[in-house]
Design a protein around this motif. Structure first.
Motif, mmCIF file in Angstrom:
data_model
loop_
_atom_site.group_PDB
_atom_site.id
_atom_site.type_symbol
_atom_site.label_atom_id
_atom_site.label_comp_id
_atom_site.label_asym_id
_atom_site.label_seq_id
_atom_site.Cartn_x
_atom_site.Cartn_y
_atom_site.Cartn_z
ATOM 1 N N VAL A 91 21.820 -15.372 14.704
ATOM 2 C CA VAL A 91 22.724 -16.521 14.905
ATOM 3 C C VAL A 91 23.513 -16.809 13.638
ATOM 4 C CG1 VAL A 91 22.806 -19.001 15.335
ATOM 5 C CG2 VAL A 91 21.336 -17.550 16.733
ATOM 6 N N LEU A 95 27.437 -16.517 13.938
ATOM 7 C CA LEU A 95 28.110 -17.802 14.154
ATOM 8 C C LEU A 95 28.334 -18.629 12.897
ATOM 9 C CD1 LEU A 95 26.233 -19.035 17.369
ATOM 10 C CD2 LEU A 95 28.419 -17.826 17.239
ATOM 11 N N TYR A 166 24.144 -28.035 13.018
ATOM 12 C CA TYR A 166 25.037 -26.891 13.210
ATOM 13 C C TYR A 166 26.232 -27.325 14.052
ATOM 14 C CZ TYR A 166 20.807 -24.501 11.733
ATOM 15 O OH TYR A 166 19.687 -24.117 11.035
ATOM 16 N N PHE A 168 27.945 -25.862 16.358
ATOM 17 C CA PHE A 168 27.959 -25.534 17.782
ATOM 18 C C PHE A 168 27.077 -26.475 18.610
ATOM 19 C CE2 PHE A 168 24.877 -22.648 15.729
ATOM 20 C CZ PHE A 168 23.711 -22.989 16.409
ATOM 21 N N LEU A 169 26.325 -27.371 17.918
ATOM 22 C CA LEU A 169 25.539 -28.376 18.629
ATOM 23 C C LEU A 169 26.226 -29.737 18.657
ATOM 24 C CD1 LEU A 169 21.915 -27.619 17.348
ATOM 25 C CD2 LEU A 169 22.940 -26.968 19.541
ATOM 26 N N GLY A 181 30.222 -27.459 26.332
ATOM 27 C CA GLY A 181 30.245 -26.358 25.380
ATOM 28 C C GLY A 181 28.924 -26.210 24.651
ATOM 29 N N VAL A 182 28.328 -27.355 24.274
ATOM 30 C CA VAL A 182 27.024 -27.320 23.605
ATOM 31 C C VAL A 182 25.982 -26.695 24.524
ATOM 32 C CG1 VAL A 182 25.143 -28.741 22.701
ATOM 33 C CG2 VAL A 182 27.511 -29.283 22.103
ATOM 34 N N TYR A 185 26.137 -22.920 24.521
ATOM 35 C CA TYR A 185 25.523 -22.352 23.318
ATOM 36 C C TYR A 185 23.996 -22.420 23.389
ATOM 37 C CZ TYR A 185 29.722 -21.649 20.454
ATOM 38 O OH TYR A 185 30.913 -21.185 19.945
ATOM 39 N N VAL A 186 23.478 -23.564 23.816
ATOM 40 C CA VAL A 186 22.017 -23.741 23.874
ATOM 41 C C VAL A 186 21.400 -22.746 24.855
ATOM 42 C CG1 VAL A 186 20.176 -25.300 24.582
ATOM 43 C CG2 VAL A 186 22.030 -26.137 23.123
ATOM 44 N N ALA A 188 22.668 -19.880 25.844
ATOM 45 C CA ALA A 188 22.815 -18.521 25.317
ATOM 46 C C ALA A 188 21.772 -18.230 24.239
ATOM 47 C CB ALA A 188 24.229 -18.327 24.761
ATOM 48 N N ILE A 189 21.563 -19.184 23.332
ATOM 49 C CA ILE A 189 20.588 -18.981 22.260
ATOM 50 C C ILE A 189 19.174 -18.968 22.821
ATOM 51 C CG2 ILE A 189 19.623 -19.982 20.154
ATOM 52 C CD1 ILE A 189 22.450 -20.941 19.469
#
Length: 234
Positions: A91, A95, A166, A168-169, A181-182, A185-186, A188-189
């Motif tokens: 990550v 990112l 971060y 992206f959160l 959007g968050v 990302y969550v 996907a991670i």
């Protein structure tokens, strides 16, 4: 071989601790609100996972230097930490490498240890160190428990104090995207963590490069009976 990895684990743990302390001391001297900084600093997944990694490495060094067998609980803890650190490695480099995080000036050497070299060592240690026990697949889902708890804590605290570790959160980073959007990302991670975790657990089932060690409740094979020609010696 076990003692060699005991020494390597000890050195790796010291490097991680020095890197955490170095970044903490440097940033603390530059922030206007030390109390808020301390909480924020230990809210980063990287810092938490590296701190846990240092603890696991120190315990593993003790087992290695004593040439003692690893208990099942330790192998599972190590599998979880290797998963988190590998996630941190990927990550960060995909990112976050070119993003300046809001914790004062980043210490370059500390940053590289925590995000690159420590995760790489944990992964190599998992593959090559002797004494790794089998992690049963029934425990696989528990690997995700800590990241889930961290995300819940991060999003609740972020909504209250307006700070996220971060970008992206942070739902305010990209107007119009927000929590959708968050969420992407969550998810996907989380999927990546489970993918890495499945690989880590899968590696515990194979016999390369060392003979497999029983674990996960599997009974040990009974010893072969002695033949009548064998004699017991003191």
């Amino acid at each position: 071989m076990g003692r060699l990895f005991g020494i390597l684990r000890l050195l790796a743990a010291v490097a991680v601790i020095v890197a955490i302390v170095g970044q903490f001391a440097n940033s603390l001297s530059m922030v206007p609100d030390p109390a808020a900084f301390v909480v924020n600093f230990f809210s980063f997944f990287t810092i938490l996972s590296n701190a846990l990694a240092a603890i696991v490495l120190l315990i593993g060094a003790w087992y290695g230097l004593r040439a003692a067998a690893e208990p099942d609980w330790y192998t599972f803890a190590r599998a979880a930490i290797v998963t988190y650190m590998t996630t941190t490695l990927v990550v960060y480099n995909l990112l976050l490498r070119d993003i300046s995080l809001d914790q004062a000036t980043t210490v370059p050497w500390s940053n590289e240890i925590l995000h690159v070299w420590a995760p790489l060592y944990l992964l190599l240690d998992w593959v090559f160190a002797p004494g790794r026990r089998r992690v049963p697949w029934s425990r696989f889902w528990w690997i995700a428990a800590f990241p889930i708890a961290w995300v819940i804590y991060t999003m609740i605290r972020g909504a209250v104090v307006g700070w996220y570790p971060y970008p992206f959160l942070d739902p305010a980073i990209e107007p119009g995207v927000g929590y959708d959007g968050v969420t992407v990302y969550v998810i996907a991670i989380a999927a990546f963590i489970l993918l890495v975790g499945s690989g880590i657990v899968g590696l515990s089932q194979v016999r390369w490069p060392h003979r497999a060690v029983g674990g996960g409740g599997a009974p040990a094979a009974p010893p072969a009976p002695a033949s009548s020609d064998e004699h017991v010696t003191a």
